[in-house]
Design a protein around this motif. Structure first.
Motif, PDB file in Angstrom:
ATOM      1  N   ASP A   6       3.681  -0.886 -17.215  1.00  0.00           N
ATOM      2  CA  ASP A   6       3.266  -2.423 -16.375  1.00  0.00           C
ATOM      3  C   ASP A   6       2.760  -1.912 -15.380  1.00  0.00           C
ATOM      4  OD1 ASP A   6       5.097  -0.469 -15.067  1.00  0.00           O
ATOM      5  OD2 ASP A   6       6.481  -2.652 -14.516  1.00  0.00           O
ATOM      6  N   THR A   7       1.457  -0.783 -15.713  1.00  0.00           N
ATOM      7  CA  THR A   7       0.252  -1.043 -15.039  1.00  0.00           C
ATOM      8  C   THR A   7       0.111  -2.384 -14.603  1.00  0.00           C
ATOM      9  OG1 THR A   7      -0.896  -0.933 -16.903  1.00  0.00           O
ATOM     10  CG2 THR A   7       0.031   1.025 -16.651  1.00  0.00           C
ATOM     11  N   LYS A   8       0.238  -3.814 -14.396  1.00  0.00           N
ATOM     12  CA  LYS A   8      -0.411  -4.550 -14.469  1.00  0.00           C
ATOM     13  C   LYS A   8       0.314  -5.148 -12.872  1.00  0.00           C
ATOM     14  CE  LYS A   8      -4.151  -7.392 -14.712  1.00  0.00           C
ATOM     15  NZ  LYS A   8      -5.352  -6.933 -14.502  1.00  0.00           N
ATOM     16  N   ARG A   9       1.664  -5.135 -12.902  1.00  0.00           N
ATOM     17  CA  ARG A   9       3.043  -5.397 -12.010  1.00  0.00           C
ATOM     18  C   ARG A   9       2.317  -4.096 -11.139  1.00  0.00           C
ATOM     19  NH1 ARG A   9       6.456  -5.220 -14.880  1.00  0.00           N
ATOM     20  NH2 ARG A   9       6.738  -7.769 -14.594  1.00  0.00           N
ATOM     21  N   ILE A  10       2.126  -2.915 -11.170  1.00  0.00           N
ATOM     22  CA  ILE A  10       1.959  -2.118 -10.134  1.00  0.00           C
ATOM     23  C   ILE A  10       0.229  -1.543  -9.166  1.00  0.00           C
ATOM     24  CG2 ILE A  10       1.648   0.276  -9.390  1.00  0.00           C
ATOM     25  CD1 ILE A  10       3.242   0.847 -11.931  1.00  0.00           C
ATOM     26  N   GLN A  11      -0.151  -2.535 -10.391  1.00  0.00           N
ATOM     27  CA  GLN A  11      -1.616  -2.890  -9.284  1.00  0.00           C
ATOM     28  C   GLN A  11      -1.287  -4.363  -8.597  1.00  0.00           C
ATOM     29  OE1 GLN A  11      -4.470  -4.388 -12.549  1.00  0.00           O
ATOM     30  NE2 GLN A  11      -5.249  -6.384 -10.965  1.00  0.00           N
ATOM     31  N   TYR A  12      -0.131  -5.535  -8.743  1.00  0.00           N
ATOM     32  CA  TYR A  12       0.081  -6.246  -8.295  1.00  0.00           C
ATOM     33  C   TYR A  12       0.805  -5.873  -6.916  1.00  0.00           C
ATOM     34  CZ  TYR A  12       1.832 -11.217  -7.351  1.00  0.00           C
ATOM     35  OH  TYR A  12       2.415 -12.036  -6.587  1.00  0.00           O
ATOM     36  N   MET A  13       1.389  -5.650  -6.941  1.00  0.00           N
ATOM     37  CA  MET A  13       2.352  -5.086  -5.456  1.00  0.00           C
ATOM     38  C   MET A  13       1.300  -4.743  -4.588  1.00  0.00           C
ATOM     39  SD  MET A  13       6.358  -4.102  -7.247  1.00  0.00           S
ATOM     40  CE  MET A  13       6.416  -3.477  -5.967  1.00  0.00           C
ATOM     41  N   SER A  14       1.050  -3.636  -5.305  1.00  0.00           N
ATOM     42  CA  SER A  14       0.389  -2.791  -3.869  1.00  0.00           C
ATOM     43  C   SER A  14      -1.059  -3.206  -3.379  1.00  0.00           C
ATOM     44  CB  SER A  14      -0.566  -1.475  -5.411  1.00  0.00           C
ATOM     45  OG  SER A  14      -1.981  -1.215  -5.329  1.00  0.00           O
ATOM     46  N   TRP A  67       7.028   3.376  -9.189  1.00  0.00           N
ATOM     47  CA  TRP A  67       6.506   3.090  -8.093  1.00  0.00           C
ATOM     48  C   TRP A  67       7.007   2.844  -6.647  1.00  0.00           C
ATOM     49  CZ3 TRP A  67       4.010  -1.000  -4.696  1.00  0.00           C
ATOM     50  CH2 TRP A  67       2.798  -0.882  -4.493  1.00  0.00           C
ATOM     51  N   TYR A  68       7.266   1.714  -7.084  1.00  0.00           N
ATOM     52  CA  TYR A  68       8.432   1.244  -5.349  1.00  0.00           C
ATOM     53  C   TYR A  68       9.109   1.700  -4.846  1.00  0.00           C
ATOM     54  CZ  TYR A  68      10.551  -2.361  -2.999  1.00  0.00           C
ATOM     55  OH  TYR A  68      10.699  -3.537  -1.806  1.00  0.00           O
ATOM     56  N   LYS A  69       9.808   3.171  -5.259  1.00  0.00           N
ATOM     57  CA  LYS A  69      10.640   4.180  -4.581  1.00  0.00           C
ATOM     58  C   LYS A  69       9.727   5.167  -4.106  1.00  0.00           C
ATOM     59  CE  LYS A  69      12.467   8.458  -6.522  1.00  0.00           C
ATOM     60  NZ  LYS A  69      14.063   8.094  -5.691  1.00  0.00           N
ATOM     61  N   ILE A  70       8.091   5.268  -4.560  1.00  0.00           N
ATOM     62  CA  ILE A  70       7.386   6.376  -3.899  1.00  0.00           C
ATOM     63  C   ILE A  70       6.965   5.009  -2.466  1.00  0.00           C
ATOM     64  CG2 ILE A  70       5.544   7.388  -4.573  1.00  0.00           C
ATOM     65  CD1 ILE A  70       6.287   7.545  -7.276  1.00  0.00           C
ATOM     66  N   PHE A  71       6.827   4.196  -2.538  1.00  0.00           N
ATOM     67  CA  PHE A  71       5.851   3.579  -1.594  1.00  0.00           C
ATOM     68  C   PHE A  71       7.191   3.522  -0.599  1.00  0.00           C
ATOM     69  CE2 PHE A  71       5.294  -0.424   0.722  1.00  0.00           C
ATOM     70  CZ  PHE A  71       4.191  -0.217   0.958  1.00  0.00           C
ATOM     71  N   ILE A  72       8.349   3.238  -0.776  1.00  0.00           N
ATOM     72  CA  ILE A  72       9.320   3.284   0.334  1.00  0.00           C
ATOM     73  C   ILE A  72       9.662   4.482   0.926  1.00  0.00           C
ATOM     74  CG2 ILE A  72      11.907   2.728   0.287  1.00  0.00           C
ATOM     75  CD1 ILE A  72      11.208   0.722  -1.575  1.00  0.00           C
ATOM     76  N   GLU A  73       9.481   5.478  -0.164  1.00  0.00           N
ATOM     77  CA  GLU A  73       9.523   7.504  -0.048  1.00  0.00           C
ATOM     78  C   GLU A  73       8.224   7.065   1.370  1.00  0.00           C
ATOM     79  OE1 GLU A  73       9.539   9.311  -2.655  1.00  0.00           O
ATOM     80  OE2 GLU A  73      11.449   9.386  -3.256  1.00  0.00           O
ATOM     81  N   GLU A  74       7.369   6.961   1.231  1.00  0.00           N
ATOM     82  CA  GLU A  74       6.201   6.810   2.047  1.00  0.00           C
ATOM     83  C   GLU A  74       6.348   6.210   2.745  1.00  0.00           C
ATOM     84  OE1 GLU A  74       2.631   8.574   1.017  1.00  0.00           O
ATOM     85  OE2 GLU A  74       3.578   9.342   0.197  1.00  0.00           O
ATOM     86  N   GLN A  75       6.480   5.236   3.188  1.00  0.00           N
ATOM     87  CA  GLN A  75       7.164   4.640   5.008  1.00  0.00           C
ATOM     88  C   GLN A  75       8.204   5.941   5.547  1.00  0.00           C
ATOM     89  OE1 GLN A  75       5.768   2.071   5.080  1.00  0.00           O
ATOM     90  NE2 GLN A  75       4.702   2.502   2.882  1.00  0.00           N
ATOM     91  N   HIS A  76       8.979   6.091   4.821  1.00  0.00           N
ATOM     92  CA  HIS A  76       9.843   6.880   5.666  1.00  0.00           C
ATOM     93  C   HIS A  76       8.998   8.618   6.073  1.00  0.00           C
ATOM     94  CE1 HIS A  76      13.530   5.049   3.153  1.00  0.00           C
ATOM     95  NE2 HIS A  76      12.770   4.078   3.875  1.00  0.00           N
TER      96      HIS A  76
END
Ligand SMILES: *[C@@H]1O[C@H](CO)[C@@H](O)[C@H](O)[C@H]1NC(C)=O
Ligand SMILES: *[C@@H]1O[C@H](CO)[C@@H](O)[C@H](O)[C@H]1NC(C)=O
Ligand SMILES: *[C@@H]1O[C@H](CO)[C@@H](O)[C@H](O)[C@H]1NC(C)=O
Length: 521
Positions: free
Chosen positions: A437-445, A503-512
């Motif tokens: 679901d690359t479109k979803r990742i593009q949207y969320m990012s 993608w969301y998991k990694i995004f959250i990890e990055e914040q930590h």
């Protein structure tokens, strides 16, 4: 959890790919975040859901019938796949597994709603069902034991059918007491552990569908707005809204007088928002865009925050807009919300239909504020259009919307209670395609970047919830429109992570990583 273990391996492999494709390399994203303001360490990252769309178990353990149980059974043809929420994604039975998925994502909050007819099958006309209370107690305890904060919606679209049959639900002031009773019971049984409450989800959008176009139950409307056997599109939505606002106020007052001092939580309301971009620089189109906001999110936020309806509504609707009695105004005098919950998915161009001549059709009428919403101006679209007619990818609109809310309601904390991307499942689509679901990742990012920009602009945002954890029952679209970070097989109910979950998991990890970094220094 062997699947989860092998999944982790896949994720690690995926990470490099994702970083490559989307340019979110660990170090570079780290540096970008350092320069921009990062999300604060107490920021809530979560996923959102609702009872009717998730739970299923529609007759289990004494649950009463609600408006959507009845609507989907009586009018299956109104649902794209003629399906319903009888089973939905069976979260009622599978919540332990779903919490494991949340743990995998690394979220620290989960937004879910209470099924009114599970707790009070007949509203105030019957007893409390303690099987329902027990279900939510177990869910709440299980979330907390995994470090996930419950973020609870008291009412998300569904309500006991008995309240419709007896007095037409939201059209009657009696609904205010019904809702106050539900709220009191929830605060009493769950409030020792639930610190985030919202009263009603998206009342502004639900009323348009239920009482202006009449496509959602109770399917009330008049021509030319829609094709219903009863209703009045120019009066009823505003009556129902008035009762919802007063029901919200009642719940907030109960919380503040009986519970808040000891339970120490906060309470707000959730509105649906869209950014409305004037289609031209003309004053009339700018005013139309402002009217579109007033007839949508401001419709609820102005009364809740300021105790009065937006002036654009007063001017256009005149006596069709109910008034607050002097007693009610007294009740509304102080802001009746500790925070605002914002659901946001899309943007539109808006064209004036008050002074300019519009052909008749959607948006040209009084109950819509004479403001026509369009997805394009000539052949320039507002962002990228998608397979779902109403969803246009325009992250800049999210930033503008948050700035608009920040300026209109200064200082009040905001939570993004829903934001996400829906895939229309076309017949030829394979599961593999849905998982990729690359479109979803593009949207969320794009939207998370816009959120950070809005926070740098000064928006006081405290949390972000993706709609949605799982594919689920998407109202009239049935299971054909899929919003999940996890794919759900409708036959086996098996959950499978999509690429966006990683993608969301990694995004959250990055914040930590960044937060820890700051703490060290
Ligand atoms: C609650 O549900 C149980 C079944 O779990 C049922 O026996 C009972 O009558 C229900 N009570 C109420 C008040 O609805
Ligand atoms: C309204 O609905 C009825 C019954 O479903 C249908 O026969 C009629 O054609 C519809 N009218 C319009 C204008 O859509
Ligand atoms: C749309 O674009 C095409 C080619 O790019 C152009 O020929 C046409 O005039 C445009 N139409 C409008 C309504 O602007």
């Amino acid at each position: 959890m062997q699947t989860l273990a092998s999944f982790v391996v896949i994720i690690i492999l995926l990470q490099s790919l994702l970083f490559h494709v989307y340019g979110i390399h660990k170090t570079s994203s780290h540096n970008i975040l350092k320069d921009s303001s990062p999300f604060p360490s107490d920021f809530l990252f979560g996923t959102a859901s609702s009872a009717y769309q998730y739970e299923g178990a529609y007759l289990t353990d004494g649950k009463g019938l609600n408006n959507w149980d009845v609507f989907t059974h009586e009018h299956p043809g109104e649902i794209l796949d003629e399906n319903n929420g009888d089973i939905a994604v069976d979260q009622y039975h599978q919540f332990m597994e779903d919490i494991q998925l949340m743990t995998f994502l690394g979220v620290n909050s989960y937004r879910f709603s209470i099924s009114w007819s599970r707790v009070l099958p007949r509203g105030t006309f019957g007893g409390i069902n303690y099987s329902g209370i027990k279900y939510y107690n177990t869910l709440i305890d299980a979330l907390i034991s995994k470090g996930i904060k419950p973020f609870v919606t008291l009412n998300h679209v569904d309500y006991p059918q008995e309240l419709e049959n007896r007095f037409q639900s939201w059209l009657s002031p009696k609904m205010q007491n019904e809702f106050g009773y539900l709220a009191d019971i929830c605060f009493k049984h769950f409030g020792d552990r639930v610190k985030y409450w919202t009263t009603i989800n998206e009342p502004n959008h639900m009323l348009i569908l239920g009482y202006i176009s009449g496509t959602f139950p109770p399917c009330r409307c008049t021509s030319p707005y829609g094709n219903c056997s009863q209703g009045n599109s120019e009066t009823e939505p505003f009556i129902a809204a008035h009762n919802m606002i007063l029901a919200h106020v009642k719940a907030v007052n109960i919380y503040r007088t009986k519970y808040q001092k000891t339970q120490k939580g906060s309470i707000g309301i959730v509105v649906q928002t869209s950014w409305f971009e004037p289609i031209s620089d003309s004053i009339v189109d700018k005013e139309a865009a402002e009217r579109a906001q007033s007839f949508y999110s401001n419709w609820f936020l102005d009364p809740v925050i300021y105790g009065k309806y937006p002036k654009e509504m007063v001017n256009i609707l005149g006596p069709a807009l109910p008034r607050f009695s002097s007693n009610e105004v007294k009740n509304l005098k102080n802001s009746r919300a500790d925070f605002i919950g914002i659901n946001h998915y899309t943007s539109y161009f808006v064209q004036d239909c008050l002074i300019s001549t519009c052909n008749s059709g959607y948006g040209a009428f009084k109950a819509e504020g004479f403001a026509r919403k369009l997805d394009r101006k000539g052949n320039v679209t507002i962002g990228e259009l998608t397979d779902i007619g109403w969803q246009h990818i325009y992250p800049e609109g999210f930033r503008k919307m948050l700035n608009y809310i920040k300026d209109r309601y200064p200082n009040i904390p905001l939570f993004i209670t829903e934001n996400g991307f829906g895939d229309l499942q076309k017949p030829e689509m394979t599961v593999k395609e849905l998982l990729h679901d690359t479109k979803r990742i593009q949207y969320m990012s794009g939207y998370l970047e816009a959120l950070q920009a809005a926070m740098r602009d000064g928006a006081n945002v405290k949390g972000y919830f993706v709609w949605s954890l799982l594919d689920n029952f998407e109202w009239l679209s049935g299971y054909k429109v899929r919003f999940g970070l996890f794919h759900v097989d409708l036959t086996t109910l098996k959950r499978t992570p999509k690429q966006s979950a990683s993608w969301y998991k990694i995004f959250i990890e990055e914040q930590h990583v960044h937060t820890e970094d700051l703490i060290v220094k």
